[in-house]
Design an enzyme around this catalytic site. Structure first.
Site, mmCIF file in Angstrom:
data_model
loop_
_atom_site.group_PDB
_atom_site.id
_atom_site.type_symbol
_atom_site.label_atom_id
_atom_site.label_comp_id
_atom_site.label_asym_id
_atom_site.label_seq_id
_atom_site.Cartn_x
_atom_site.Cartn_y
_atom_site.Cartn_z
ATOM 1 N N ASP A 1 -10.921 1.614 -3.569
ATOM 2 C CA ASP A 1 -11.444 1.473 -2.021
ATOM 3 C C ASP A 1 -12.822 1.291 -1.905
ATOM 4 O OD1 ASP A 1 -9.156 0.911 -0.593
ATOM 5 O OD2 ASP A 1 -8.873 2.800 0.312
ATOM 6 N N ASP B 1 0.881 -1.294 0.052
ATOM 7 C CA ASP B 1 -0.061 -0.074 0.202
ATOM 8 C C ASP B 1 0.717 1.364 0.036
ATOM 9 O OD1 ASP B 1 -2.299 1.528 0.308
ATOM 10 O OD2 ASP B 1 -3.307 0.203 1.807
#
Ligand code: GLA
Length: 709
Positions: free
Chosen positions: A512, A452
């Site tokens: 997301d 990430d």
């Protein structure tokens, strides 16, 4: 003169004697005469050059103006300069008059390397143009400082010419949870410039900048598209000049003083990748998908995964997570991914980044008991990391405050999600994080890393170039040490998706948001560049966490079906009927995933924006799967006929509804051929031209169609 031709594409370079050159045309100025549809191999390039040399108008230089392979202001090109930079004292940009041409071919394609020098200005410039086996053009420029003092590089831009009949532009923008929203419009004189200054690719990055003939779509129209293969700051532009040039270009976006070349030092630009198709955006994507599949081959089928993030967030404990693994196994999942929250001090998002060892308070015996349980349940194990980031509240920053990336000595950059960036340019910081990751991979049997990067780089000085190069080096080193570990590129969802990172990772976290309506659009446009089997696509809970919309299992699962399927739902809470339904979708995905990973993506062009059709066709066109999704209510009673593109017109196919049974019930109103279990037969020609008539489909439902020769 060079004519490269592959896979239905030609790239033609002609050599032009430049004004003032003391050489003859054999080493003159290279001009890209044509990038587009394939021409006959015996095309007379000298004659083409003559036919394409413009006249000299009255108010102009006293020679015909053809833009060279580098856009040179010093030669009278008035668009975006290909090269800029300066030295004190000295010139601003080189004047490149005489070039050497060297052709080559290798497994990746055919190419030509063009080199020129300006000894007075102290520049050597190399331009590489390659036509790959997929029919893509890759263009790279290398600059070497051949002068005595430092050369401060400005910008290095690669650009490719496209046909003037490409009068419409399409590019993408976006934000967190709404990545890759398309925008299109006419291509006027001037520049349409997209600059990205996020220190990562960015949620708003235009994956492709496409120009096409009027009204071009997924399945029709001539399209030229370019992409900058770089994960840091970058620029992409489309430019139509008054002289008539039509160019798609781009490059890394360098801050002032970011690249200063010492005598003898070089800078290599990222590739500008160009994809041309005579038959719309699907053709553009087919070439790009081929590139990704060749450059980073997958060695095994994509395992269906369960990810803990939206199931448990930071709530980690062994009993709860082993129960989640068991529930995941019961629906057929094959990989268990432990997301954020497992490492030292990480009880929420304010602390811990940088301390990449297991938190002993939560995991007294490390992750071993969890991983052993996961393995016993028949799944492999994946782990979330964010290696380029730190929290100030971490042992790492307490011990090495100087390793935080900053643009000024007096203050740290403003925080973003309570975090700062690790300065990977610092050899100690780089070695620390590399060794921490290698230690994790050495100690634990980890099959997959979700990598990430949850903030932009802000107020970091001129650091992005080196930080991005260090990120690539880190991925390359880890791949050497642990070649079997698969890596996902994630950046607050889809904030780092580009060919630079795709050459080094195995999938992307697309967004997301896993709201199925949002995902239908985001995946459709992300798949312009990314092959479906590398798009992380998860089934979330009944109510989407990012939008509050409520959807059936079928709509959520159908939306994830043609991606790399995952589940991000607390599957411990499922009723038996929901579990059976979800397991049915997992089985369907497992059945079609070999085709998914090798097939050709086709996206339907439907007149009603409520209808989103995504299909994947086997390479031999013997079989195809289509998901027909309703992202809204339709304007007409039942959608207008839905064409099934990509099939062999000459073959006959059986079409049937293959939607697994479940709570969506039929998802349609009234009767329909969808209820006929054996399906019906039609030619590929009919399915591509007439398509099929669907019943009135409820908004936010989807059906799966299977087509077999
Ligand atoms: C980012 C990712 C999410 C999740 C969280 C964890 O937002 O995109 O999927 O991993 O970080 O903090």
């Amino acid at each position: 003169m060079i004519h490269l031709t592959r896979a239905g594409v030609s790239l033609v370079l002609a050599s032009l004697p430049a004004a003032g050159a003391d050489d003859d045309s054999a080493s003159g100025l290279p001009v890209v005469l044509h990038w587009g549809a394939a021409l006959p191999p015996d095309e007379d390039v000298a004659s083409l050059l003559a036919l394409h040399t413009p006249g000299v108008p009255f108010s102009a230089l006293d020679r015909p103006r053809l833009r060279g392979v580098v856009g040179e202001t010093v030669s009278g090109f008035t668009g975006t300069p290909g090269l800029s930079g300066h030295r004190v004292p000295g010139s601003v940009a080189p004047r490149l008059r005489s070039w050497t041409w060297t052709s080559y071919d290798d497994d990746a394609g055919d190419g030509v390397r063009l080199v020129s020098r300006d000894d007075e200005a102290g520049w050597e410039v190399g331009v590489d143009l390659r036509l790959t086996v997929e029919g893509l053009v890759e263009m790279r420029t290398t600059v070497t400082n051949t002068g005595a003092g430092e050369l401060v590089l400005g910008q290095v831009r690669n650009a490719l010419p496209v046909a003037a009949r490409a009068t419409e532009l399409l590019d993408l923008t976006g934000r967190w949870t709404r990545e890759r929203a398309p925008q299109r419009g006419p291509w006027r004189v001037g520049s349409h410039l997209r600059e990205a200054r996020h220190g990562r690719t960015g949620h708003d990055a235009t994956l492709l900048l496409a120009a096409g003939t009027p009204g071009f779509g997924f399945g029709h129209g001539e399209v030229w598209a370019t992409h900058v293969a770089w994960s840091g700051d970058h620029a992409a532009y489309a430019e139509r000049t008054v002289a008539g040039e039509c160019l798609l270009g781009g490059g890394e976006l360098l801050a002032e003083g970011e690249v200063v070349l010492a005598p003898g030092a070089s800078y290599a630009s990222p590739a500008l990748v160009g994809s041309y198709a005579a038959d719309g955006l699907d053709g553009v994507s087919t070439r790009l998908h081929g590139w990704v599949r060749r450059t980073r081959p997958l060695t095994r089928p994509r395992p269906v995964l369960v990810n803990t993030w939206e199931a448990t967030y930071f709530d980690h404990d062994l009993a709860g997570l082993t129960a989640l693994a068991d529930a995941a196994a019961a629906v057929g999942a094959e990989r268990f991914v432990l997301d954020d929250g497992w490492f030292r001090g990480r009880r929420d998002d304010r602390a811990g980044l940088g301390d990449w060892t297991v938190d002993r308070d939560v995991w007294p015996q490390g992750l071993h008991p969890l991983i052993e349980h996961v393995h016993r349940a028949g799944l492999d194990f994946g782990l979330w990391v964010e290696p380029e980031m730190v929290n100030v509240d971490s042992d790492l920053v307490r011990e090495h405050p100087g390793w935080v990336l900053r643009g000024r000595p007096s203050a740290l950059p403003d925080e973003w999600r309570h975090q700062q960036v690790l300065d990977l340019r610092h050899p100690g910081a780089y070695a620390h994080v590399r060794d921490a990751l290698v230690a994790l991979l050495d100690e634990y049997p980890i099959a997959f890393l979700k990598w990430d990067h949850n903030r932009d780089l802000v107020d970091v000085g001129a650091a992005v170039h080196e930080q991005t190069a260090a990120f690539y080096a880190l991925l390359d080193e880890l791949h050497l040490a642990h070649p079997d570990v698969e890596i996902e590129s994630c950046a607050s969802g889809g904030g780092r998706i580009d060919l630079g990172v795709l050459a080094r990772t195995d999938r992307v976290w697309t967004s997301d948001t896993i709201d199925a309506v949002e995902r239908q659009r985001i995946q459709r446009w992300t798949s312009l560049l990314v092959p479906l089997e590398r798009l992380g696509a998860h089934v979330g809970g009944p109510v989407a966490h990012t939008t509050g919309r409520r959807h059936t299992v079928a709509f959520r699962a159908a939306t994830a079906l043609l991606g790399h399927l995952g589940i991000e739902w607390d599957v411990r809470t499922l009723e038996p009927a929901q579990r059976d339904e979800l397991a049915g979708w997992v089985r369907l995905h497992q059945q079609l995933r070999p085709l998914l990973a090798s097939g050709r993506l086709v996206r339907g062009d439907h007149p009603d924006p409520a209808v989103v059709t995504t299909g994947v066709v086997a390479p031999d066109r013997s079989e195809a799967w289509y998901v027909v999704a309703m992202v809204d209510s339709t304007l007409t009673e039942g959608p207008a006929p839905i064409t099934l593109p990509g099939l062999d017109p000459a073959r006959r196919y059986v079409v049937r509804d293959a939607t697994p049974p479940g709570e969506q019930a039929t998802g349609f109103i009234g009767t329909s051929w969808l209820g006929d279990a054996a399906g019906h037969t039609a030619s590929g020609a009919a399915l591509g031209a007439l398509g099929v008539r669907m019943p009135v489909l409820l908004p936010e439902t989807a059906r799966v169609l299977h087509v077999r020769a």
